[in-house]
Structures are given as C-alpha cells and as structure tokens.
Design a protein around this motif. Structure first.
Motif, PDB file in Angstrom:
ATOM      1  N   UNK A 151      29.085 -18.981  20.679  1.00 45.63           N
ATOM      2  CA  UNK A 151      28.379 -19.877  19.770  1.00 45.63           C
ATOM      3  C   UNK A 151      29.152 -19.932  18.454  1.00 45.63           C
ATOM      4  N   UNK A 152      29.668 -21.111  18.152  1.00 41.72           N
ATOM      5  CA  UNK A 152      30.473 -21.292  16.946  1.00 41.72           C
ATOM      6  C   UNK A 152      29.605 -21.260  15.702  1.00 41.72           C
ATOM      7  N   UNK A 153      30.215 -20.863  14.639  1.00 41.52           N
ATOM      8  CA  UNK A 153      29.518 -20.917  13.355  1.00 41.52           C
ATOM      9  C   UNK A 153      29.216 -22.360  13.026  1.00 41.52           C
ATOM     10  N   UNK A 154      28.034 -22.597  12.469  1.00 47.05           N
ATOM     11  CA  UNK A 154      27.665 -23.939  12.071  1.00 47.05           C
ATOM     12  C   UNK A 154      27.183 -24.821  13.207  1.00 47.05           C
ATOM     13  N   UNK A 155      26.900 -24.223  14.368  1.00 44.71           N
ATOM     14  CA  UNK A 155      26.431 -25.023  15.499  1.00 44.71           C
ATOM     15  C   UNK A 155      25.104 -25.691  15.132  1.00 44.71           C
ATOM     16  N   UNK A 160      19.535 -27.835  17.059  1.00 40.55           N
ATOM     17  CA  UNK A 160      18.945 -28.572  18.175  1.00 40.55           C
ATOM     18  C   UNK A 160      19.773 -28.458  19.439  1.00 40.55           C
ATOM     19  N   UNK A 161      21.085 -28.544  19.279  1.00 39.06           N
ATOM     20  CA  UNK A 161      21.981 -28.412  20.424  1.00 39.06           C
ATOM     21  C   UNK A 161      21.880 -27.022  21.026  1.00 39.06           C
ATOM     22  N   UNK A 162      21.877 -26.008  20.161  1.00 35.41           N
ATOM     23  CA  UNK A 162      21.783 -24.635  20.641  1.00 35.41           C
ATOM     24  C   UNK A 162      20.464 -24.408  21.373  1.00 35.41           C
ATOM     25  N   UNK A 176      34.529 -18.629  16.541  1.00 32.83           N
ATOM     26  CA  UNK A 176      33.326 -18.202  17.232  1.00 32.83           C
ATOM     27  C   UNK A 176      32.512 -17.313  16.305  1.00 32.83           C
ATOM     28  N   UNK A 177      31.222 -17.622  16.184  1.00 30.89           N
ATOM     29  CA  UNK A 177      30.341 -16.813  15.357  1.00 30.89           C
ATOM     30  C   UNK A 177      29.829 -15.604  16.113  1.00 30.89           C
ATOM     31  N   UNK A 178      29.243 -15.862  17.287  1.00 29.63           N
ATOM     32  CA  UNK A 178      28.752 -14.773  18.127  1.00 29.63           C
ATOM     33  C   UNK A 178      29.011 -15.117  19.583  1.00 29.63           C
TER      34      UNK A 178
END
Length: 117
Positions: free
Chosen positions: A96-100, A103-105, A82-84
């Motif tokens: 929110x995973x790193x490298x998400x 566009x999806x986010x 998980x990034x944040x």
C-alpha cells in the motif's frame, strides 16, 4: 430459520451487510436507516462476528481463518514508494503506497474479503 443452514445464511448476510456499511462511508445510524435495519441488531451482529473471528470459530472469507499481519516495508527515505505491506493470512502480500486514496483502499480490502479471492 433455526437450522444450522439458516444460521449460516444469517451469518453471511450480516458479514456482507457490515462490509457494505464500512464501504458506504456513512455513519452506521444513517446506513441502518437507509436499509431499514435496527441499529442495535447491526451492532449485536458486528460484536458477534468479531468475537467469532477472534476466537477463530468463523474463518473470514479468503483468510483461511488466519489473521493478517502488518510489516513496515522500509523506513528509509526515498528507497521505495511503499508505505506498508499487508501480509494476508494465506501468505499473499498487499503493498500500500503512501497517499493511497482511502476509497480505493477500502474497495480493494472489501474485494479481498469476498469468497474465492
């Protein structure tokens, strides 16, 4: 459209339009040209809605008028993917995973702004 109901309809229209512009991924100028909107009017409404949100006079849909907050989940290498973690105003959490994919986010965040979400 000078009634309070008309004002609410205009506000909803511009909230939706501004969200669509953000999701479109194109410049505001190009978006306004496609929609035959005056760019100055777009920016006026964007400013008005931001000012209202900051003053707390127009709660964001789904946010119950409270701002979202951000928290670092972990900065240890290898502990989590998980990034944040985004803590929404109503207490819900979005990890929110790193490298998400951007566009999806954007699509997820736009969906969270919809009423009833």
């Amino acid at each position: 459209m000078t009634s309070g109901k008309g004002d609410a309809e205009k506000t909803r229209y511009w909230q939706k339009t501004i969200s669509e512009a953000v999701r479109s991924g194109i410049s505001i100028r190009a978006f306004c040209r496609q929609r035959r909107l005056r760019e100055s009017q777009f920016y006026w409404w964007q400013h008005k809605l931001r000012a209202s949100q900051q003053a707390g006079t127009t709660p964001r849909p789904g946010g119950h008028g409270r701002p979202a907050s951000f928290a670092l989940v972990s900065d240890e290498v290898g502990t989590m993917d998980v990034g944040i973690e985004l803590v929404l105003g109503d207490g819900r959490r979005l990890r929110i995973r790193r490298g998400v994919d951007e566009g999806t986010l954007r699509a997820v965040l736009a969906a969270l702004e919809q009423p009833g979400c």
